[in-house]
Design an enzyme around this catalytic site. Structure first.
Site, short mmCIF file in Angstrom:
data_model
loop_
_atom_site.label_atom_id
_atom_site.label_comp_id
_atom_site.label_asym_id
_atom_site.label_seq_id
_atom_site.Cartn_x
_atom_site.Cartn_y
_atom_site.Cartn_z
N LYS B 86 0.79 -1.21 0.08
CA LYS B 86 -0.08 0.08 -0.09
C LYS B 86 0.99 1.27 0.03
O LYS B 86 1.83 1.25 0.84
CB LYS B 86 -0.79 -0.05 1.30
N SER B 161 -9.99 1.30 2.55
CA SER B 161 -9.05 2.17 1.73
C SER B 161 -7.93 1.40 1.01
O SER B 161 -7.28 1.82 0.03
CB SER B 161 -8.35 3.14 2.66
N SER B 185 -9.93 -1.24 6.76
CA SER B 185 -9.62 -1.09 5.46
C SER B 185 -8.91 -2.01 4.85
O SER B 185 -8.39 -1.95 3.78
CB SER B 185 -8.39 0.49 5.68
#
Lengths: 100, 500
Positions: B86, B161, B185
Site C-alpha cells: 500500500k 481504503s 481498510s
C-alpha cells in the site's frame, strides 16, 4: 449539536485550512449530517466508565540506550520544497500575520 | 524463457518451491508479475508505481542463492514471491504518496519495518498500491490518482481504503500484498474482492514507516488468495520493533503450525444482534448463517452472542479516527515535505493554502471533524465520550470471548457497490465499515475470508472471523477449515477473460 457557518470557519482556522465560501457551506452541511449520526453516542450514560486510549495496555518499553545513526541532513532535506544552506526555508516569522 | 508462468494459479509456497527446484527463476517470476500488471492494470488501476528495478534486484539475490546451491530448506520463507505494498508504506527507491497530491513527489528516505521484513523474507517488490487518500475511505475513490476497479466487475469499487492491495491479489498481479486497517481498510476490500485479508491484533506488527492515520487503531496486515499465505506473511511481519513503542514483545510464533487441525471442539458464535442490523443484504445474512451451519457440521460448538455496545462503534470511530488523524496530519505544513504554495504572505498563509490545495475533499472533511471533536468545549462530549464507549465495546468482547473462541459476522453489509454510488453521501460510505470498526476499537484480530458469490449480486461475499487479542492462530485455523470445505474459486472475470 449543530455547527454554524462561523464555527466551520473557526475550526478551519484551527486546522490551518484555507477554505473557499463553497467549501465552508458544503462542509457545514456534511459535518452536520455526520454529527447527527455520531451524536447517538451521547445517549450512553458512561459517567462511571473509564476511558480507553489504547486497547492493548503496554507499559513503557525502553530500548537499549545506545547510539545509532539517525537521518542524514541530506535525507532529512530531500523532500523539502524549499531549502537553503542545509536548512528548511520558511517565511519570515516575526512581524507576520498570526492573529494570535 | 520457459513456459509462461501464471501467478494467479501459483501460491507463495509453490512459487518458492518451483524456484528452489529450478523450474523457473525468481527473475522469471518477477517478469511474469510485471507482465500481468502490464496486461491488467490499465483496467484495474491497483498500482500507483511499478518497480521493475527493485523487483529484479531482489529476484536476482534469490537466484544467486539458488545458483550457490541453496535448496528448499535454505531459501528464505518468501523467496521469490511477488509482493506489493500500500502506498502509505515507505520503501527506499519509491515515492510514498498516500494517493495524495500533497505527497505526490515524496521520496521515501527509510523503509517501513513491515516492508523491510517482507523483503528480508525473500519477497520481490513489484510496486506501490493505490488507496483512498491517507486511508480515508471505503472505496479507493478518494485517491488523487483515480479509483481502483474491482476485478470482479470493473464498474464497481474494490472497497477501501486498501483497495489497490485487494485488487492486485485478486487479479493475480501479486501473490501477497500489505495494507493497513484502521476501521476495516484491510478486511472490507478483501471481502469485496474475494480474497483473504487480515488485521492482526494491535501491536503485533510495527507501524514504523507506515504514514499514520489514527495511531491507536492502525495496524498493518496481509492480503492473499489462501489462508496459508496469510499465515506466512504474518510470520514475516509480526514482532517487536524498537522503532514502534506500541509494538508488543511476544514469543515468536509460527502461524502455519496447526493450520490444518480443523475446528472440532472449537467454540464459534454468530454475533446475532450485529447480523440483525439495518441495511444488511439478505444474501449476505444468509451466507453468514450458512457458514455457521458448516462449522457445526465440521464439529465446532456453534452458538450465538450479542455485542450490544458494538452499535456505538461507528460513532466512537468517527470521533477517535478523525481526532487522531487531524493531529497526525498537522505535520503536513508545506515546510519539511509535501505541497507548498509559492507566494505565501507569511507562515500561516503558507500552512493554510498549502494544506487546502494539497488535501482532497475527504481528508479535509476528516481533519475538520477531528479538529472540531478536539476543540475547546467539545472535547469531553466527543473525544472523552468516545474513549469511554471504547471501554464498553471492549467489555462486550471480553464477555463474548469468555465463552467463545471465534465470533462471526459478515465482513460488510453488502457486496461491492458501483463506482460513484456512495461518493456523494459520506455517511452512507461510512456505514460500509459497520462490522469491521469494533475490532479496531477493541484492538483484537479479525480476518475476512471469501465464502462464495452472492445469490443476488453474483459478487464475492466475505465472512469476518474475530478472535481475542493475539488469537491469530485460532482464527487462521477456523478460516483454513472453511477454505478447505468451500474451495471458493478466487479467479475474477477480469483474469478469466484474459485467457479467453
Amino acid at each position: 449539536m449543530a455547527l454554524s457557518e462561523s464555527e466551520v470557519r473557526h475550526v478551519a482556522m484551527l486546522a490551518r485550512l484555507a477554505l473557499s465560501e463553497t467549501q465552508v457551506e458544503t462542509l457545514r452541511v456534511e459535518l452536520n449530517s455526520i454529527l447527527g449520526h455520531i451524536d447517538t453516542i451521547q445517549q450512553l450514560d458512561l459517567a462511571d466508565v473509564p476511558p480507553t486510549a489504547h486497547a492493548i495496555p503496554v507499559v513503557n518499553e525502553t530500548r537499549p540506550d545506545v547510539p545509532r545513526p539517525g537521518l542524514s541532513r541530506e535525507a532529512a532535506l530531500l523532500n523539502a520544497p524549499e531549502k537553503e544552506a542545509g536548512a528548511f526555508l520558511i517565511p519570515q516569522m516575526t512581524g507576520g500575520g498570526d492573529e494570535s | 524463457m520457459s513456459t509462461p508462468i501464471d501467478l494467479s494459479t501459483l501460491d507463495a509456497p509453490r512459487i518458492r518451491a518451483a524456484i528452489a527446484a529450478g523450474e523457473f527463476t525468481a527473475r522469471e517470476a518477477a517478469q511474469a508479475g510485471l507482465e500481468r500488471i502490464e496486461a491488467l492494470d490499465g483496467a484495474v488501476h491497483a498500482f500507483n508505481q511499478v518497480t521493475p528495478d527493485l523487483a529484479f534486484a531482489a529476484a536476482d539475490r534469490i537466484d544467486a542463492l539458488v545458483a550457490g546451491g541453496a535448496g528448499a530448506d535454505e531459501l528464505p520463507p518468501l523467496a521469490g514471491v511477488p509482493v506489493a505494498f500500500k502506498d502509505n508504506m515507505n520503501l527506499i527507491g519509491t515515492n510514498t504518496t498516500c494517493s495524495s497530491r500533497i505527497l505526490e513527489n515524496y521520496q521515501s528516505v527509510y523503509d517501513c519495518t513491515a516492508v523491510a521484513r517482507m523483503l528480508d523474507a525473500g519477497a520481490v517488490p513489484l510496486g506501490k498500491l493505490n488507496m483512498d487518500e491517507f486511508a480515508f475511505g471505503s472505496s479507493t475513490e478518494n485517491s488523487a490518482f483515480g479509483p481502483t476497479h474491482n476485478p470482479w466487475d470493473t464498474d464497481r469499487v474494490p472497497g477501501g481504503s486498501s483497495g489497490g492491495s485487494a485488487a492486485a491479489v485478486s487479479a493475480g498481479m501479486a501473490a501477497i500484498t500489505l495494507g493497513s486497517d484502521t476501521g476495516g481498510s484491510i478486511r472490507q476490500p478483501g471481502a469485496l474482492c474475494g480474497v483473504v485479508a487480515m488485521k492482526p491484533t494491535y501491536g503485533r506488527v510495527s507501524r514504523y514507516g507506515c504514514v499514520a492515520f489514527a495511531s491507536s487503531l492502525d495496524q498493518i496486515g496481509p492480503f492473499s488468495k489462501t489462508v496459508e499465505e496469510t499465515a506466512l506473511a504474518l510470520n514475516a511481519i509480526c514482532g517487536k520493533d524498537s522503532m514502534d513503542a506500541t509494538s508488543v514483545t511476544r514469543p515468536a510464533e509460527d502461524f502455519t503450525e496447526g493450520l490444518n487441525d480443523g475446528v472440532k471442539g472449537m467454540r464459534i458464535a454468530i454475533v446475532r444482534d450485529m447480523l440483525e442490523m439495518e441495511g444488511v443484504a439478505p444474501e449476505v445474512k444468509a451466507s453468514t448463517l450458512a457458514m455457521a451451519e458448516k462449522y457445526a457440521a465440521m464439529g465446532a460448538e456453534v452458538g450465538e452472542v450479542d455485542l450490544p455496545s458494538a452499535q456505538y462503534g461507528l460513532s466512537a470511530y468517527y470521533i477517535i479516527g478523525p481526532a487522531e488523524a487531524s493531529s497526525n496530519l498537522a505535520r503536513f505544513d508545506g515546510i519539511r515535505y509535501g505541497h507548498r504554495v509559492k507566494d505565501a504572505e507569511d507562515v500561516i498563509d503558507l500552512y493554510m493554502r498549502s494544506r487546502a490545495e494539497g488535501f482532497g475533499p475527504e481528508s479535509i472533511r476528516r481533519i475538520m471533524l477531528g479538529t472540531y471533536a478536539l476543540s475547546a468545549g467539545y472535547y469531553d462530549a466527543y473525544y472523552g465520550q468516545a474513549q469511554k464507549a471504547r471501554t464498553i465495546i471492549i467489555r462486550d468482547f471480553e464477555r463474548a470471548f469468555a465463552d467463545y473462541d471465534v465470533l462471526l459476522t459478515p465482513t460488510t453489509p453488502t457486496t461491492a457497490f458501483k463506482i460513484g454510488e456512495k461518493s456523494a453521501d459520506p455517511l452512507s460510505m461510512y456505514l460500509s465499515d459497520i462490522y469491521t470498526i469494533p475490532v479496531n476499537l477493541a484492538g483484537i484480530c479479525g480476518l475476512s475470508i471469501p465464502v462464495g458469490l452472492g445469490a443476488d449480486s453474483g459478487l464475492p461475499i466475505g465472512l469476518q472471523l474475530m478472535g481475542t487479542h493475539f488469537a491469530e492462530s485460532t482464527i487462521l485455523r477456523a478460516a483454513r477449515a472453511l477454505e478447505a470445505d468451500l474451495k471458493f474459486d478466487t479467479t475474477p472475470p477480469v483474469v478469466r477473460n484474459l485467457g479467453a
